[in-house]
Design a protein around this motif. Sequence first.
Motif, mmCIF file in Angstrom:
data_model
loop_
_atom_site.group_PDB
_atom_site.id
_atom_site.type_symbol
_atom_site.label_atom_id
_atom_site.label_comp_id
_atom_site.label_asym_id
_atom_site.label_seq_id
_atom_site.Cartn_x
_atom_site.Cartn_y
_atom_site.Cartn_z
ATOM 1 N N ARG A 1 0.866 -1.185 0.000
ATOM 2 C CA ARG A 1 0.000 0.000 0.000
ATOM 3 C C ARG A 1 0.903 1.236 0.000
ATOM 4 N NH1 ARG A 1 -5.006 -0.344 -1.256
ATOM 5 N NH2 ARG A 1 -5.450 1.424 0.048
ATOM 6 N N PRO A 2 1.621 1.489 -1.092
ATOM 7 C CA PRO A 2 2.590 2.576 -1.079
ATOM 8 C C PRO A 2 1.948 3.967 -1.082
ATOM 9 C CG PRO A 2 2.390 1.708 -3.278
ATOM 10 C CD PRO A 2 1.558 0.815 -2.377
ATOM 11 N N MET A 3 2.610 4.863 -0.424
ATOM 12 C CA MET A 3 2.321 6.299 -0.471
ATOM 13 C C MET A 3 3.688 6.948 -0.639
ATOM 14 S SD MET A 3 -0.888 7.438 0.278
ATOM 15 C CE MET A 3 -0.661 8.957 1.157
ATOM 16 N N TYR A 4 3.726 8.054 -1.314
ATOM 17 C CA TYR A 4 4.998 8.720 -1.528
ATOM 18 C C TYR A 4 4.900 10.170 -1.102
ATOM 19 C CZ TYR A 4 6.173 4.660 -4.336
ATOM 20 O OH TYR A 4 6.414 3.384 -4.752
ATOM 21 N N ARG A 5 5.995 10.680 -0.556
ATOM 22 C CA ARG A 5 6.130 12.100 -0.280
ATOM 23 C C ARG A 5 7.000 12.680 -1.377
ATOM 24 N NH1 ARG A 5 8.125 11.809 5.955
ATOM 25 N NH2 ARG A 5 6.084 11.528 6.917
ATOM 26 N N VAL A 6 6.626 13.839 -1.884
ATOM 27 C CA VAL A 6 7.489 14.586 -2.793
ATOM 28 C C VAL A 6 8.322 15.476 -1.882
ATOM 29 C CG1 VAL A 6 7.599 16.198 -4.719
ATOM 30 C CG2 VAL A 6 5.735 14.533 -4.596
ATOM 31 N N ILE A 7 9.648 15.296 -1.938
ATOM 32 C CA ILE A 7 10.524 16.004 -1.017
ATOM 33 C C ILE A 7 11.643 16.723 -1.752
ATOM 34 C CG2 ILE A 7 10.102 14.418 0.900
ATOM 35 C CD1 ILE A 7 12.851 13.157 0.267
ATOM 36 N N ALA A 8 12.214 17.701 -1.090
ATOM 37 C CA ALA A 8 13.457 18.329 -1.526
ATOM 38 C C ALA A 8 14.543 17.765 -0.623
ATOM 39 C CB ALA A 8 13.379 19.837 -1.380
ATOM 40 N N ALA A 9 15.570 17.163 -1.214
ATOM 41 C CA ALA A 9 16.612 16.521 -0.421
ATOM 42 C C ALA A 9 17.971 16.696 -1.080
ATOM 43 C CB ALA A 9 16.319 15.036 -0.263
ATOM 44 N N ASP A 10 18.995 16.638 -0.266
ATOM 45 C CA ASP A 10 20.365 16.612 -0.762
ATOM 46 C C ASP A 10 20.526 15.346 -1.599
ATOM 47 O OD1 ASP A 10 23.086 16.636 -1.184
ATOM 48 O OD2 ASP A 10 23.632 16.800 0.925
ATOM 49 N N SER A 11 21.157 15.457 -2.754
ATOM 50 C CA SER A 11 21.258 14.320 -3.667
ATOM 51 C C SER A 11 22.090 13.178 -3.095
ATOM 52 C CB SER A 11 21.850 14.774 -4.994
ATOM 53 O OG SER A 11 23.158 15.268 -4.795
ATOM 54 N N ARG A 12 22.898 13.438 -2.076
ATOM 55 C CA ARG A 12 23.756 12.399 -1.507
ATOM 56 C C ARG A 12 23.062 11.587 -0.417
ATOM 57 N NH1 ARG A 12 28.276 16.735 -0.239
ATOM 58 N NH2 ARG A 12 26.335 17.691 0.419
ATOM 59 N N LYS A 13 21.893 12.009 0.012
ATOM 60 C CA LYS A 13 21.167 11.310 1.077
ATOM 61 C C LYS A 13 20.389 10.123 0.505
ATOM 62 C CE LYS A 13 22.338 14.166 4.306
ATOM 63 N NZ LYS A 13 23.289 13.759 5.318
ATOM 64 N N PRO A 14 20.116 9.084 1.321
ATOM 65 C CA PRO A 14 19.348 7.928 0.841
ATOM 66 C C PRO A 14 17.882 8.271 0.567
ATOM 67 C CG PRO A 14 19.889 7.677 3.159
ATOM 68 C CD PRO A 14 20.595 8.902 2.682
ATOM 69 N N ARG A 15 17.202 7.391 -0.152
ATOM 70 C CA ARG A 15 15.823 7.636 -0.584
ATOM 71 C C ARG A 15 14.897 8.016 0.558
ATOM 72 N NH1 ARG A 15 12.137 2.686 -2.191
ATOM 73 N NH2 ARG A 15 12.125 2.586 0.066
ATOM 74 N N ASP A 16 14.918 7.255 1.633
ATOM 75 C CA ASP A 16 14.025 7.520 2.759
ATOM 76 C C ASP A 16 14.758 8.201 3.912
ATOM 77 O OD1 ASP A 16 11.987 6.358 1.333
ATOM 78 O OD2 ASP A 16 12.316 4.379 2.194
ATOM 79 N N GLY A 17 15.903 8.788 3.607
ATOM 80 C CA GLY A 17 16.708 9.421 4.646
ATOM 81 C C GLY A 17 16.295 10.859 4.909
ATOM 82 N N ARG A 18 17.251 11.621 5.384
ATOM 83 C CA ARG A 18 17.019 12.995 5.778
ATOM 84 C C ARG A 18 16.653 13.854 4.564
ATOM 85 N NH1 ARG A 18 21.730 15.606 9.202
ATOM 86 N NH2 ARG A 18 20.838 17.650 9.565
ATOM 87 N N PHE A 19 15.738 14.785 4.758
ATOM 88 C CA PHE A 19 15.309 15.663 3.673
ATOM 89 C C PHE A 19 15.227 17.089 4.181
ATOM 90 C CE2 PHE A 19 11.611 13.726 5.654
ATOM 91 C CZ PHE A 19 10.863 14.832 6.021
ATOM 92 N N LEU A 20 15.107 18.034 3.244
ATOM 93 C CA LEU A 20 15.047 19.448 3.591
ATOM 94 C C LEU A 20 13.614 19.910 3.835
ATOM 95 C CD1 LEU A 20 17.596 20.641 0.920
ATOM 96 C CD2 LEU A 20 18.006 20.340 3.357
ATOM 97 N N GLU A 21 12.688 19.452 2.980
ATOM 98 C CA GLU A 21 11.299 19.901 3.094
ATOM 99 C C GLU A 21 10.368 18.928 2.387
ATOM 100 O OE1 GLU A 21 8.636 23.858 2.023
ATOM 101 O OE2 GLU A 21 10.739 23.811 1.487
ATOM 102 N N ILE A 22 9.173 18.743 2.946
ATOM 103 C CA ILE A 22 8.125 17.954 2.287
ATOM 104 C C ILE A 22 7.318 18.912 1.418
ATOM 105 C CG2 ILE A 22 6.060 16.557 2.610
ATOM 106 C CD1 ILE A 22 7.192 15.677 5.303
#
Length: 102
Positions: free
Chosen positions: A15-36
């Motif tokens: 049952r996937p849901m996805y967040r569209v996020i702004a993240a540093d390109s070096r961080k992992p997919r589900d890792g730390r992000f800057l903003e949702i």
Amino acid sequence: MAVHLRLARTGRHKRPMYRVIAADSRKPRDGRFLEILGIFDPLKNPAVPELKSERVLSWLRHGAQPTTTVRTLLKRHGVWKEFETEKSAKAAKPEQGDTRKK
């Protein structure tokens, strides 16, 4: 720091849901992000994302690069077209540089 607009997976098994996020390109997919920036539920019909348009445009203006999937979602939502027209209008406008004669 290179910022990418991308998807981060949430939800439960099958049952996937996805967040569209702004993240540093070096961080992992589900890792730390800057903003949702929004959410995307692919199981809804039609699968249209819910985005914070102004924040997405702000990140795009500052040079964030969307992934192919996020670019498709931005096109569905209409944000990408708005960004493109804004960018082309800026390019067509003559520069407001130095106007004095030498």
